[in-house]
Design a protein around this motif. Structure first.
Motif, short mmCIF file in Angstrom:
data_model
loop_
_atom_site.label_atom_id
_atom_site.label_comp_id
_atom_site.label_asym_id
_atom_site.label_seq_id
_atom_site.Cartn_x
_atom_site.Cartn_y
_atom_site.Cartn_z
N GLY A 199 2.86 0.30 -13.42
CA GLY A 199 1.51 0.82 -12.85
C GLY A 199 1.89 1.62 -11.45
O GLY A 199 2.53 2.23 -11.59
N THR A 200 1.57 0.99 -10.21
CA THR A 200 1.48 1.63 -8.80
C THR A 200 1.73 0.55 -7.97
O THR A 200 1.24 -0.44 -7.78
CB THR A 200 0.01 2.15 -8.74
N HIS A 201 2.92 0.97 -7.31
CA HIS A 201 3.50 0.09 -6.11
C HIS A 201 2.78 0.77 -4.80
O HIS A 201 2.86 1.98 -4.60
CB HIS A 201 5.01 0.21 -5.92
N ALA A 202 2.17 0.03 -4.02
CA ALA A 202 1.49 0.38 -2.83
C ALA A 202 1.88 -0.28 -1.52
O ALA A 202 2.15 -1.63 -1.56
CB ALA A 202 -0.14 -0.01 -2.82
N ALA A 203 2.32 0.41 -0.43
CA ALA A 203 2.88 0.09 0.71
C ALA A 203 1.78 0.26 1.84
O ALA A 203 1.43 1.47 1.97
CB ALA A 203 4.04 0.27 0.88
N LEU A 204 1.31 -0.75 2.48
CA LEU A 204 0.27 -0.52 3.48
C LEU A 204 0.51 -0.46 4.90
O LEU A 204 1.33 -1.47 5.38
CB LEU A 204 -0.98 -1.26 3.42
N GLU A 205 0.28 0.17 5.77
CA GLU A 205 0.28 -0.08 7.28
C GLU A 205 -0.76 -0.12 7.84
O GLU A 205 -1.83 0.58 7.58
CB GLU A 205 1.08 1.42 7.97
N TYR A 220 2.56 -4.60 7.95
CA TYR A 220 2.97 -3.85 6.83
C TYR A 220 3.04 -5.06 5.85
O TYR A 220 3.38 -6.04 5.96
CB TYR A 220 4.32 -3.36 6.92
N VAL A 221 2.36 -4.49 4.67
CA VAL A 221 2.23 -5.38 3.16
C VAL A 221 2.31 -4.25 2.17
O VAL A 221 2.07 -3.15 2.11
CB VAL A 221 1.08 -6.19 3.20
N HIS A 222 2.78 -5.12 1.28
CA HIS A 222 2.84 -4.33 -0.11
C HIS A 222 2.55 -4.96 -1.31
O HIS A 222 2.50 -6.33 -1.28
CB HIS A 222 4.24 -3.63 -0.38
N GLY A 223 2.21 -4.47 -2.68
CA GLY A 223 1.76 -5.05 -3.63
C GLY A 223 1.78 -4.14 -4.75
O GLY A 223 1.92 -2.87 -4.78
N GLY A 224 1.36 -4.47 -6.01
CA GLY A 224 1.20 -3.81 -7.14
C GLY A 224 -0.06 -3.92 -7.90
O GLY A 224 -0.94 -4.98 -7.79
#
Length: 240
Positions: free
Chosen positions: A160-166, A210-214
């Motif tokens: 799928g898609t990995h997303a990293a947020l600031e 900073y957090v990330h998830g999928g």
């Protein structure tokens, strides 16, 4: 953590220093949280490096920490943890690993930072996996509520898609979620977190979050991402 599972507890769980009620609660949390599960795998090298280092009876002051061996440093940090369980456990564990590395004078702690490679090369970034993922890509800028700014870096994966947020400009206490919205309007939670009262990216607490998830969808099937509070307010919208 007995009243609420914290995502930052993944580091303490990997090191095995959570108290029994918290460890059980976090084990249950892992079953439904892909983000924490992935981060636990990334921290497995740290946990392995610290395995077998037992507690000591020596109770010298913190000022003598520079003369202590690796086991003593970990024991000292464990006592600090017991005295202040409100501290962010993820930050504590990384600090413990760094202390062991420095005092031992060369213990190599290798962890995977992408989930698709081997050990981390010498001189790798000291940032967390979410910040590393964000810094390594080209961010999509978001449109935020008053004072809120941020962006996303997306990475296409086989699953799928990995997303990293600031995220900047938020004050707590808040509970937030990063939500993916498909082109058909379907919504999926990518990851969630708590914002402490001091906030992120604000005066007095300038560091961003900073957090990330999928999410199981590919980028082509995603219309936008939203950062939302559990109360229903939208803090940031990022169009894909």
């Amino acid at each position: 953590m007995t009243s609420q599972v914290e995502h930052t507890d993944v580091g303490a769980y990997a090191l095995g220093i959570l108290e029994e009620p918290d460890r059980t609660a976090f084990s249950n949390h892992l079953a439904a949280c892909p983000s924490c599960t992935a981060e636990l795998q990334e921290l497995s090298g740290v946990a392995g490096a610290l395995a077998g280092i037992g507690p000591l009876e020596d109770e010298r002051d913190d000022a003598d920490a520079g003369d202590r061996g690796p086991a003593e440093v970990v024991n000292l940090l464990r006592r600090r943890k017991a005295a202040d369980r409100r501290a962010r456990r993820g930050t504590f564990v990384i600090g413990a690993a760094a202390a062991v590395t420095l005092v031992a004078g060369g213990i190599a702690v290798g962890t995977s930072i992408s989930g698709e490679s081997g050990s981390v090369p010498v001189g790798h970034s000291a940032h967390g996996p979410a910040e590393d993922a964000y810094r390594s890509g080209t961010p999509l800028a978001g449109t935020g509520a008053s004072g809120v700014t941020g962006g996303l870096v997306l990475e296409t994966k086989g699953w799928g898609t990995h997303a990293a947020l600031e995220l900047r400009g938020v004050k707590g206490p808040l509970e937030c979620e990063l939500v993916a919205v498909s082109r058909s309007g379907e919504r999926r939670v990518v990851t969630g977190w708590a914002v402490p009262e001091r906030g992120y990216g604000v005066p007095g607490s300038p560091e961003p979050l900073y957090v990330h998830g999928g999410v199981a969808w590919g980028p082509a099937g995603i219309d936008r991402f939203e950062v939302r509070t559990t109360g229903g307010d939208t803090l940031l919208t990022v169009m894909v």
